[in-house]
Design a protein around this motif. Sequence first.
Motif, PDB file in Angstrom:
ATOM      1  N   VAL A 285      52.368  97.219  48.701  1.00 40.45           N
ATOM      2  CA  VAL A 285      52.629  96.628  47.388  1.00 40.45           C
ATOM      3  C   VAL A 285      53.609  97.529  46.656  1.00 40.45           C
ATOM      4  O   VAL A 285      53.511  98.759  46.735  1.00 40.45           O
ATOM      5  CB  VAL A 285      51.332  96.490  46.556  1.00 40.45           C
ATOM      6  CG1 VAL A 285      51.645  95.927  45.166  1.00 40.45           C
ATOM      7  CG2 VAL A 285      50.319  95.603  47.255  1.00 40.45           C
ATOM      8  N   ALA A 286      54.569  96.926  45.939  1.00 40.08           N
ATOM      9  CA  ALA A 286      55.583  97.689  45.222  1.00 40.08           C
ATOM     10  C   ALA A 286      55.445  97.474  43.714  1.00 40.08           C
ATOM     11  O   ALA A 286      55.261  96.339  43.257  1.00 40.08           O
ATOM     12  CB  ALA A 286      56.979  97.271  45.683  1.00 40.08           C
ATOM     13  N   LEU A 287      55.561  98.560  42.946  1.00 39.71           N
ATOM     14  CA  LEU A 287      55.375  98.498  41.500  1.00 39.71           C
ATOM     15  C   LEU A 287      56.641  98.897  40.741  1.00 39.71           C
ATOM     16  O   LEU A 287      57.385  99.778  41.168  1.00 39.71           O
ATOM     17  CB  LEU A 287      54.260  99.449  41.056  1.00 39.71           C
ATOM     18  CG  LEU A 287      52.885  99.330  41.714  1.00 39.71           C
ATOM     19  CD1 LEU A 287      51.904 100.275  41.038  1.00 39.71           C
ATOM     20  CD2 LEU A 287      52.373  97.916  41.637  1.00 39.71           C
ATOM     21  N   LEU A 288      56.849  98.246  39.592  1.00 40.83           N
ATOM     22  CA  LEU A 288      57.820  98.691  38.602  1.00 40.83           C
ATOM     23  C   LEU A 288      57.155  98.492  37.239  1.00 40.83           C
ATOM     24  O   LEU A 288      57.053  97.363  36.749  1.00 40.83           O
ATOM     25  CB  LEU A 288      59.130  97.902  38.670  1.00 40.83           C
ATOM     26  CG  LEU A 288      60.215  98.448  37.728  1.00 40.83           C
ATOM     27  CD1 LEU A 288      60.712  99.818  38.185  1.00 40.83           C
ATOM     28  CD2 LEU A 288      61.388  97.490  37.606  1.00 40.83           C
ATOM     29  N   LEU A 289      56.701  99.576  36.643  1.00 42.08           N
ATOM     30  CA  LEU A 289      55.853  99.507  35.454  1.00 42.08           C
ATOM     31  C   LEU A 289      56.602  99.960  34.197  1.00 42.08           C
ATOM     32  O   LEU A 289      56.005 100.476  33.255  1.00 42.08           O
ATOM     33  CB  LEU A 289      54.598 100.360  35.665  1.00 42.08           C
ATOM     34  CG  LEU A 289      53.794 100.025  36.930  1.00 42.08           C
ATOM     35  CD1 LEU A 289      52.617 100.972  37.092  1.00 42.08           C
ATOM     36  CD2 LEU A 289      53.311  98.571  36.911  1.00 42.08           C
ATOM     37  N   SER A 290      57.897  99.730  34.171  1.00 39.13           N
ATOM     38  CA  SER A 290      58.762 100.231  33.098  1.00 39.13           C
ATOM     39  C   SER A 290      58.287  99.835  31.706  1.00 39.13           C
ATOM     40  O   SER A 290      57.761  98.746  31.491  1.00 39.13           O
ATOM     41  CB  SER A 290      60.183  99.696  33.295  1.00 39.13           C
ATOM     42  OG  SER A 290      60.677 100.031  34.563  1.00 39.13           O
TER      43      SER A 290
END
Length: 385
Positions: A285-290
């Motif tokens: 799973v890939a995250l981008l929590l900007s």
Amino acid sequence: MKDVNQDGKIRILHVAQAAGGVDRYIRMLFKYMDHDRFENILVCSHDFKKEDYNGFADAFEYVDMQRSIGKADVSAMRAVRKLIKNYDPDIVYAHSSKAGAIARVANIGMKKKGEKIRCIYNPHGWAFNMRCGKKKQMMYTAIEKMAAPFCDKIICISKAEKESALARKICKEDKLQVIVNGVDIEDYEQRRIVGLSTVTRESCNIPENSFVVGMVGRISEQKAPDVFIKAAKQIKEKIPEAYFVIVGDGSDREKIESYAKEHGINILITGWVENALDYVDLFDVALLLSRWEGFGMAIPEYMLAGKPVVASRVDAIPEIIVEGKNGLLVDADDVNGVYRAIVRLYEDSVVRRKLISKGRITVHEKYDAKRVAIEVEKLYENIYK
């Protein structure tokens, strides 16, 4: 149309200070430009590597440009102005806020064959959208308003960027043009065919049976590594085989490593790497929590690599991700929301496969770098008339 140079090409002088995503964007642009019609000169800070532009840039020049605002900016403006005189471009293209201010001021009054040299500016994410004090936001807004008259077009890398500029009254709407970012699909697919990657779970000492949750980005406030690691603490309690990867580096790295050690979180932090997508291949799973994001280049890259994406619901990100169709959205700073989304993807393989499939379709239909190059070429020709 104006007379072109003797070799029949339109000459563009690019000015860039910040590397990172801007560097990747410029390289991508140079790669897919029509080299029979356009000539690209790069004037940049020492954060850029000349060898990365071999075969792409027609000329390469270093100028001392500092990230912070100060007296050095005056010297940088003089140096850029001298290079504009020397290279005599048809268009100056300024990338990011610092280079944008330097290049636009440096180009004031510059002419070629009696006509002003055209100027394009791409902020690559407005500085005034950062989480900072109101005084800083007001200062960044004021600088953008003052500099806006000194360019012919401002490229916004997402619709959210354009809306943000209009809300701040940076300039009139007709000066803004949305050219949505893209990723180098061709390069990624060629690397997979050739098998250039040497990054494996074994080489990274990650157990093969791990459920890998990862993110790519600077380990600093914008990308919310603190949210990532706090969610990791909850996730590992639910998923014992969970392993966490951060592809990047930054000012908050020590804090993240200390937290991980204190709470027994299995984590790999790669530091800065040239081949970030090779590490993305390790992810489940890939995250981008900007907390703020002008575009979110990592998201189409994750989709291209066939990874289900969990990202924060801020700025331009909802333009890319449609909730539940090609990714999952969570509120910024919502640790519990991140935890629930990851557990959902861990437990539901049907949802996971759906997001992967739709994500791949999304990136191929909307975010190909070749499309970006074509749109920029059209802009060059339109303002050069």
